[in-house]
Design a protein around this motif. Structure first.
Motif, short mmCIF file in Angstrom:
data_model
loop_
_atom_site.label_atom_id
_atom_site.label_comp_id
_atom_site.label_asym_id
_atom_site.label_seq_id
_atom_site.Cartn_x
_atom_site.Cartn_y
_atom_site.Cartn_z
N ALA A 290 12.75 9.05 37.97
CA ALA A 290 13.02 7.82 37.37
C ALA A 290 11.22 7.68 37.09
O ALA A 290 10.38 7.81 37.94
N PRO A 291 10.86 7.18 35.80
CA PRO A 291 9.42 7.13 35.52
C PRO A 291 9.09 5.93 36.20
O PRO A 291 9.54 4.90 36.63
N GLU A 292 7.91 6.02 36.61
CA GLU A 292 7.04 4.94 37.38
C GLU A 292 7.25 3.46 36.85
O GLU A 292 7.54 2.64 37.73
N GLU A 293 6.89 3.50 35.65
CA GLU A 293 7.24 2.10 35.29
C GLU A 293 8.74 1.58 35.09
O GLU A 293 9.01 0.41 34.93
N ARG A 294 9.65 2.30 35.31
CA ARG A 294 11.12 1.97 35.53
C ARG A 294 11.69 1.93 36.55
O ARG A 294 12.91 1.87 37.13
N ASP B 61 8.90 14.27 42.29
CA ASP B 61 9.40 13.96 40.69
C ASP B 61 10.67 13.46 40.79
O ASP B 61 10.88 12.29 39.99
N LEU C 79 19.18 9.04 32.51
CA LEU C 79 18.44 9.86 33.11
C LEU C 79 19.55 10.91 33.79
O LEU C 79 20.70 10.33 33.98
#
Length: 329
Positions: free
Chosen positions: A76-80, A103, A131
């Motif tokens: 998961a992207p950090e902002e999500r 990651d 994802l």
């Protein structure tokens, strides 16, 4: 983090993580062993559940015995991160969800009454998050007990018990589902369980005993929240080795002091080569790394590359889904 200083609380957590009595008044048995009144045992357990030291007094079910499950991960992207974690948590079949330092940062266990249910859960998570989901299916367990002493004293957990699936009878699935959610903290918990299921208490106790003997119930007792009790340096260590090496490396790693879980899973070609998984639950990172150094020195693990994924946050921890439920909307 709550360190256990009360010696009675420590004994409740240390001595009753497995082989919980299957009798009409099980908490009286604990009280007799501790020199207490039954009401005080119930009060102490209720307090520890309320403060998050334990999740329940109940059962863990052997993986694959009556239901399906898999370990899964997303990057998961950090902002999500919060959004994706909430999406995963919303699935009723997800019973564990942890953030780990990698990651591939969200790791969860998807459970269900059958493999199709688990597949649907993973597909929904992938579709809703956008994802890729790694599906890391269990090949074989070497140690899946996860009972350990709060004192940190070494006491090897029992090895995997043989599971006799033929012991299952009609009506056992709802019994196992309720038992995995936890017994009521009352003087007659099996009678209370029987009332919930509209069944006879003696029959319920007979079935619990039979399912425990058959290894379908892998552990019956106090289920602790290790992070809340000071065991906050928890690392999943994954090992990259040829499939033929796992047969000797798995049992050796499972028997190493400080290793609390150990199992083989299928790798994912070109993405995730690791076959052997182990968990180390420790009170500090240096302590965890000391356990890992000892494990890495085992001759059976010679030459194996490894990756260490410390958990940083627990989003969800509940019992497995055995009975079908409607998927989260």
């Amino acid at each position: 983090m709550q360190h256990i200083t009360d010696p009675i609380d420590r004994r409740l957590l240390d001595d009753f993580q497995r082989d919980f009595p299957i009798v009409e008044r099980p908490f009286q048995v604990l009280a007799n062993a501790l020199g207490l009144e039954e009401a005080e045992v119930l009060d102490r357990l209720a307090r520890m559940r309320k403060t998050g030291r334990i999740t329940r007094v109940g059962a863990t079910i052997a993986p694959g015995a009556v239901s399906a499950s898999t370990l899964a991960a997303v990057a998961a992207p950090e902002e999500r991160l919060e959004e994706v974690a909430a999406l995963i948590d919303a699935e009723p079949g997800v019973n564990h969800n942890y953030q780990r330092e990698d990651d591939w940062n969200l790791w969860f266990v998807a459970t269900g009454p059958d493999r199709a249910h688990v597949n649907d859960t993973l597909a929904r998570i992938s579709q809703r998050s956008g994802l890729r989901v790694l599906d890391l299916r269990l090949v074989r367990p070497f140690n899946i007990d996860l009972g350990f002493r709060m004192s940190g004293e070494t006491r090897n957990a029992p090895g995997p018990r043989k599971v006799d699936r033929s012991a299952m009878r009609e009506g056992d699935r709802p019994l196992l589902q309720t038992l995995s959610s936890g017994l009521s903290l009352v003087s007659d918990p099996y009678a209370a369980l029987a009332r919930t299921l509209n069944r006879d208490p003696e029959d319920v106790m007979d079935r619990v005993a039979a399912l425990h003997r058959a290894g379908i119930i892998s552990r019956l007792g106090v289920i602790v929240r290790h992070r809340a009790l000071g065991w906050s340096a928890n690392a999943m260590v994954v090992w990259d080795m040829p499939a033929e090496q796992v047969s000797s490396a798995g049992p050796a790693l499972a028997a190493h002091p400080g290793v609390t879980l150990c199992y083989e899973r299928n790798p994912v070609e070109d993405i995730w080569p690791y076959r052997l998984y182990s968990m180390i639950h420790a009170r500090s990172r240096p302590e965890a790394m000391e356990v890992l150094a000892g494990a890495a020195a085992l001759p059976e693990l010679f030459g194996a590359q490894r990756k260490v994924l410390f958990s940083t946050r627990c989003f969800k921890q509940t019992g497995a889904l055995i009975q079908p439920k409607e998927a989260a909307a």
